[in-house]
Design an enzyme around this catalytic site. Structure first.
Site, PDB file in Angstrom:
ATOM      1  N   LYS A  33       2.616  25.150  -4.637  1.00 60.43           N
ATOM      2  CA  LYS A  33       3.401  24.854  -4.286  1.00 60.43           C
ATOM      3  C   LYS A  33       2.719  23.853  -3.080  1.00 60.43           C
ATOM      4  O   LYS A  33       1.915  23.288  -3.074  1.00 60.43           O
ATOM      5  CB  LYS A  33       3.506  25.671  -3.060  1.00 60.43           C
ATOM      6  CG  LYS A  33       4.244  25.058  -1.731  1.00 60.43           C
ATOM      7  CD  LYS A  33       4.630  25.663  -0.582  1.00 60.43           C
ATOM      8  CE  LYS A  33       4.119  25.862   0.656  1.00 60.43           C
ATOM      9  NZ  LYS A  33       4.706  24.777   1.195  1.00 60.43           N
ATOM     10  N   ASP A  60       8.575  22.655  -2.364  1.00 60.37           N
ATOM     11  CA  ASP A  60       9.062  22.693  -1.612  1.00 60.37           C
ATOM     12  C   ASP A  60       9.852  21.466  -0.538  1.00 60.37           C
ATOM     13  O   ASP A  60       8.657  20.612   0.042  1.00 60.37           O
ATOM     14  CB  ASP A  60       8.180  23.223  -0.684  1.00 60.37           C
ATOM     15  CG  ASP A  60       7.886  23.413   0.899  1.00 60.37           C
ATOM     16  OD1 ASP A  60       9.570  23.963   1.585  1.00 60.37           O
ATOM     17  OD2 ASP A  60       7.410  24.724   1.570  1.00 60.37           O
ATOM     18  N   LYS A  62      12.714  21.160   1.065  1.00 58.93           N
ATOM     19  CA  LYS A  62      13.954  21.966   1.419  1.00 58.93           C
ATOM     20  C   LYS A  62      14.842  20.922   1.554  1.00 58.93           C
ATOM     21  O   LYS A  62      15.256  20.180   2.968  1.00 58.93           O
ATOM     22  CB  LYS A  62      13.231  21.729   2.673  1.00 58.93           C
ATOM     23  CG  LYS A  62      12.038  22.855   3.019  1.00 58.93           C
ATOM     24  CD  LYS A  62      11.666  22.614   4.153  1.00 58.93           C
ATOM     25  CE  LYS A  62       9.983  24.090   4.873  1.00 58.93           C
ATOM     26  NZ  LYS A  62       9.315  23.236   3.697  1.00 58.93           N
ATOM     27  N   HIS A  64      18.474  18.705   2.414  1.00 60.52           N
ATOM     28  CA  HIS A  64      19.480  19.834   3.138  1.00 60.52           C
ATOM     29  C   HIS A  64      20.738  17.740   3.074  1.00 60.52           C
ATOM     30  O   HIS A  64      20.150  17.451   3.738  1.00 60.52           O
ATOM     31  CB  HIS A  64      19.347  19.811   4.770  1.00 60.52           C
ATOM     32  CG  HIS A  64      20.299  20.204   5.749  1.00 60.52           C
ATOM     33  ND1 HIS A  64      19.950  21.012   6.589  1.00 60.52           N
ATOM     34  CD2 HIS A  64      21.913  20.032   5.246  1.00 60.52           C
ATOM     35  CE1 HIS A  64      21.237  21.527   7.430  1.00 60.52           C
ATOM     36  NE2 HIS A  64      22.262  20.829   6.702  1.00 60.52           N
ATOM     37  N   ASP A  65      21.638  18.544   2.703  1.00 58.20           N
ATOM     38  CA  ASP A  65      22.255  16.756   2.824  1.00 58.20           C
ATOM     39  C   ASP A  65      23.939  17.697   1.773  1.00 58.20           C
ATOM     40  O   ASP A  65      24.541  18.457   2.422  1.00 58.20           O
ATOM     41  CB  ASP A  65      21.865  15.530   2.076  1.00 58.20           C
ATOM     42  CG  ASP A  65      22.568  14.587   2.111  1.00 58.20           C
ATOM     43  OD1 ASP A  65      23.620  13.694   2.993  1.00 58.20           O
ATOM     44  OD2 ASP A  65      21.451  13.524   2.204  1.00 58.20           O
ATOM     45  N   PRO A  67      27.089  18.372  -0.165  1.00 57.12           N
ATOM     46  CA  PRO A  67      26.983  18.950  -1.643  1.00 57.12           C
ATOM     47  C   PRO A  67      26.441  17.987  -2.995  1.00 57.12           C
ATOM     48  O   PRO A  67      25.910  18.106  -3.475  1.00 57.12           O
ATOM     49  CB  PRO A  67      27.891  19.854  -1.631  1.00 57.12           C
ATOM     50  CG  PRO A  67      28.277  19.583  -0.085  1.00 57.12           C
ATOM     51  CD  PRO A  67      27.911  18.953   0.143  1.00 57.12           C
ATOM     52  N   ASN A  68      27.334  17.408  -2.874  1.00 53.89           N
ATOM     53  CA  ASN A  68      27.211  16.035  -3.765  1.00 53.89           C
ATOM     54  C   ASN A  68      25.800  15.301  -3.812  1.00 53.89           C
ATOM     55  O   ASN A  68      25.070  15.263  -4.666  1.00 53.89           O
ATOM     56  CB  ASN A  68      27.983  15.028  -3.633  1.00 53.89           C
ATOM     57  CG  ASN A  68      28.463  13.977  -4.418  1.00 53.89           C
ATOM     58  OD1 ASN A  68      28.199  13.978  -6.184  1.00 53.89           O
ATOM     59  ND2 ASN A  68      28.326  12.588  -4.682  1.00 53.89           N
ATOM     60  N   THR A  69      25.029  14.694  -3.149  1.00 57.54           N
ATOM     61  CA  THR A  69      24.117  14.231  -2.504  1.00 57.54           C
ATOM     62  C   THR A  69      23.094  15.344  -2.911  1.00 57.54           C
ATOM     63  O   THR A  69      21.886  14.722  -4.183  1.00 57.54           O
ATOM     64  CB  THR A  69      24.016  13.803  -1.536  1.00 57.54           C
ATOM     65  OG1 THR A  69      24.658  12.733  -1.117  1.00 57.54           O
ATOM     66  CG2 THR A  69      22.948  13.498  -1.560  1.00 57.54           C
ATOM     67  N   THR A 121      10.349  28.868  10.711  1.00 56.60           N
ATOM     68  CA  THR A 121       9.997  29.915  11.711  1.00 56.60           C
ATOM     69  C   THR A 121       8.936  28.754  12.851  1.00 56.60           C
ATOM     70  O   THR A 121       8.657  29.197  14.579  1.00 56.60           O
ATOM     71  CB  THR A 121       8.075  30.415  11.068  1.00 56.60           C
ATOM     72  OG1 THR A 121       7.724  29.091  10.372  1.00 56.60           O
ATOM     73  CG2 THR A 121       8.520  31.692  10.502  1.00 56.60           C
ATOM     74  N   ARG A 183      -2.881  35.749   5.963  1.00 54.70           N
ATOM     75  CA  ARG A 183      -4.269  35.548   6.284  1.00 54.70           C
ATOM     76  C   ARG A 183      -4.954  37.148   5.967  1.00 54.70           C
ATOM     77  O   ARG A 183      -4.240  37.658   5.903  1.00 54.70           O
ATOM     78  CB  ARG A 183      -3.920  35.409   8.204  1.00 54.70           C
ATOM     79  CG  ARG A 183      -3.421  34.357   8.255  1.00 54.70           C
ATOM     80  CD  ARG A 183      -4.162  33.171   7.568  1.00 54.70           C
ATOM     81  NE  ARG A 183      -4.103  32.006   8.704  1.00 54.70           N
ATOM     82  CZ  ARG A 183      -3.292  30.818   7.871  1.00 54.70           C
ATOM     83  NH1 ARG A 183      -2.500  31.215   6.154  1.00 54.70           N
ATOM     84  NH2 ARG A 183      -3.238  30.072   8.487  1.00 54.70           N
ATOM     85  N   ARG A 213      -4.199  27.207   3.881  1.00 52.43           N
ATOM     86  CA  ARG A 213      -5.727  27.033   4.360  1.00 52.43           C
ATOM     87  C   ARG A 213      -7.068  28.439   4.048  1.00 52.43           C
ATOM     88  O   ARG A 213      -7.890  28.165   3.847  1.00 52.43           O
ATOM     89  CB  ARG A 213      -5.832  27.096   5.675  1.00 52.43           C
ATOM     90  CG  ARG A 213      -5.470  26.014   5.486  1.00 52.43           C
ATOM     91  CD  ARG A 213      -5.118  25.899   6.777  1.00 52.43           C
ATOM     92  NE  ARG A 213      -3.410  26.142   7.816  1.00 52.43           N
ATOM     93  CZ  ARG A 213      -3.068  26.174   8.687  1.00 52.43           C
ATOM     94  NH1 ARG A 213      -3.239  25.514  10.140  1.00 52.43           N
ATOM     95  NH2 ARG A 213      -2.000  26.633   9.150  1.00 52.43           N
TER      96      ARG A 213
HETATM   97  O1  C5P Z   1      -2.354  27.169   5.612  1.00 52.58           O
HETATM   98  P1  C5P Z   1      -1.405  28.267   5.571  1.00 52.58           P
HETATM   99  O2  C5P Z   1      -1.527  29.528   4.792  1.00 52.58           O
HETATM  100  O3  C5P Z   1      -0.937  28.692   7.041  1.00 52.58           O
HETATM  101  O4  C5P Z   1      -0.116  27.238   4.961  1.00 52.58           O
HETATM  102  C1  C5P Z   1       1.437  27.870   4.921  1.00 52.58           C
HETATM  103  C2  C5P Z   1       2.209  26.479   4.117  1.00 52.58           C
HETATM  104  O5  C5P Z   1       3.101  27.218   3.825  1.00 52.58           O
HETATM  105  C3  C5P Z   1       2.197  25.883   4.681  1.00 52.58           C
HETATM  106  O6  C5P Z   1       2.986  24.459   3.343  1.00 52.58           O
HETATM  107  C4  C5P Z   1       3.227  25.765   5.247  1.00 52.58           C
HETATM  108  O7  C5P Z   1       3.807  24.730   5.670  1.00 52.58           O
HETATM  109  C5  C5P Z   1       4.240  26.830   4.772  1.00 52.58           C
HETATM  110  N1  C5P Z   1       5.270  27.290   5.848  1.00 52.58           N
HETATM  111  C6  C5P Z   1       4.879  28.474   6.033  1.00 52.58           C
HETATM  112  N2  C5P Z   1       5.976  28.893   7.932  1.00 52.58           N
HETATM  113  C7  C5P Z   1       7.248  28.397   7.048  1.00 52.58           C
HETATM  114  C8  C5P Z   1       7.670  28.007   5.842  1.00 52.58           C
HETATM  115  C9  C5P Z   1       6.726  26.751   4.913  1.00 52.58           C
HETATM  116  O8  C5P Z   1       3.895  27.950   7.153  1.00 52.58           O
HETATM  117  N3  C5P Z   1       7.715  28.929   8.054  1.00 52.58           N
END
Ligand code: C5P
Length: 235
Positions: A33, A60, A62, A64-65, A67-69, A121, A183, A213
């Site tokens: 990603k 990634d 994301k 958001h604008d 539709p044409n753009t 989130t 995790r 991470r």
């Molecule tokens: O390091 P970690 O596992 O937390 O990374 C999660 C990835 O997912 C990061 O690139 C973070 O920006 C992305 N992300 C997230 N929560 C979201 C949307 C994207 O952690 N709701």
């Protein structure tokens, strides 16, 4: 492209850092990603460089604008040969349709998967209600945004692993869920609050997990990636 995979979040400050990190992978070519930090710092060249090394790419950004753009921007992203990209569902069904059309029109061969972001989130129910004046419960908005994405013809949504079940229930098992917040059971959570293990994410029915991470900061990133794949694919 596999429909069930671990995507490494390559959140590095420079393209060289990202390429050095990926050079450790000799046998496998993980799905990667690329987010805003790397893309805006390095430009499209970093996408091409990682793609040329044989990785699948989730870009990634994301979008958001209007539709044409978004349609025109998606045509250009399609030309980079990315495998997955995303828009905010808050842009409406018309915007998502325009994005999908742009992605299909710009693609040389197979269209990239197009995924919608539902509620970030980082947005709490309290702020959504007080600042955005959206009074519905946050889970209802997530399901509604997912339904809108499906109606627009998108392939799926980004959501927390804990939301993946309700999205699948509302939109069907073929509707793709891509989930961060993963995790290892014995690992650090960092700033993520609602987390799940790779095995539990698979049990819930998530299609792709995005892991940063726990792999990028591991003493042995290749070993951590393999462990993640094993735990996720075992289910
Ligand atoms: O390091 P970690 O596992 O937390 O990374 C999660 C990835 O997912 C990061 O690139 C973070 O920006 C992305 N992300 C997230 N929560 C979201 C949307 C994207 O952690 N709701």
């Amino acid at each position: 492209m596999k429909k069930h995979d671990v995507i490494i979040a390559c959140d590095f400050p420079t393209g060289q850092d990202a390429l050095d990190f990926l050079s450790q992978f000799k046998e496998e070519k993980p799905f990667v990603k690329i987010g805003m930090e790397l893309f805006y710092g390095e430009g499209p060249d970093i996408v091409k460089a990682i793609k040329d090394r044989g990785h699948n790419i989730f870009l990634d950004l994301k979008l958001h604008d209007i539709p044409n753009t978004v349609n025109k921007a998606m045509r250009n992203l399609a030309r980079l040969g990315v495998d997955m990209t995303n828009v905010h569902a808050a842009g409406t069904i018309d915007m998502m349709r325009a994005a999908l059309e742009g992605l299909a029109e710009g693609a040389d061969s197979e269209r990239a998967l197009l995924i919608a972001v539902t509620q970030l989130t980082s947005t709490s129910q309290e702020r959504m209600q007080r600042e955005l004046l959206i009074q519905a419960p946050i889970n209802d908005t997530i399901v509604q945004y997912a339904r809108n994405a499906k109606e627009a013809g998108l392939d799926g949504v980004v959501c927390s692993p804990l939301e993946a079940g309700m999205v699948k229930e509302a939109c069907g098992t073929d509707f793709v869920t891509v989930t961060p917040g993963v995790r290892f059971a014995d690992g650090a959570k960092g700033d993520q609050v609602r987390v799940t293990t790779p095995a539990r994410a698979a049990e819930i029915g998530t299609d792709y997990i995005v892991v940063g991470r726990p792999i990028t900061e591991a003493a042995d990133p290749v070993g951590a990636y393999r462990r993640c794949v094993k735990e996720f694919m075992m289910q």
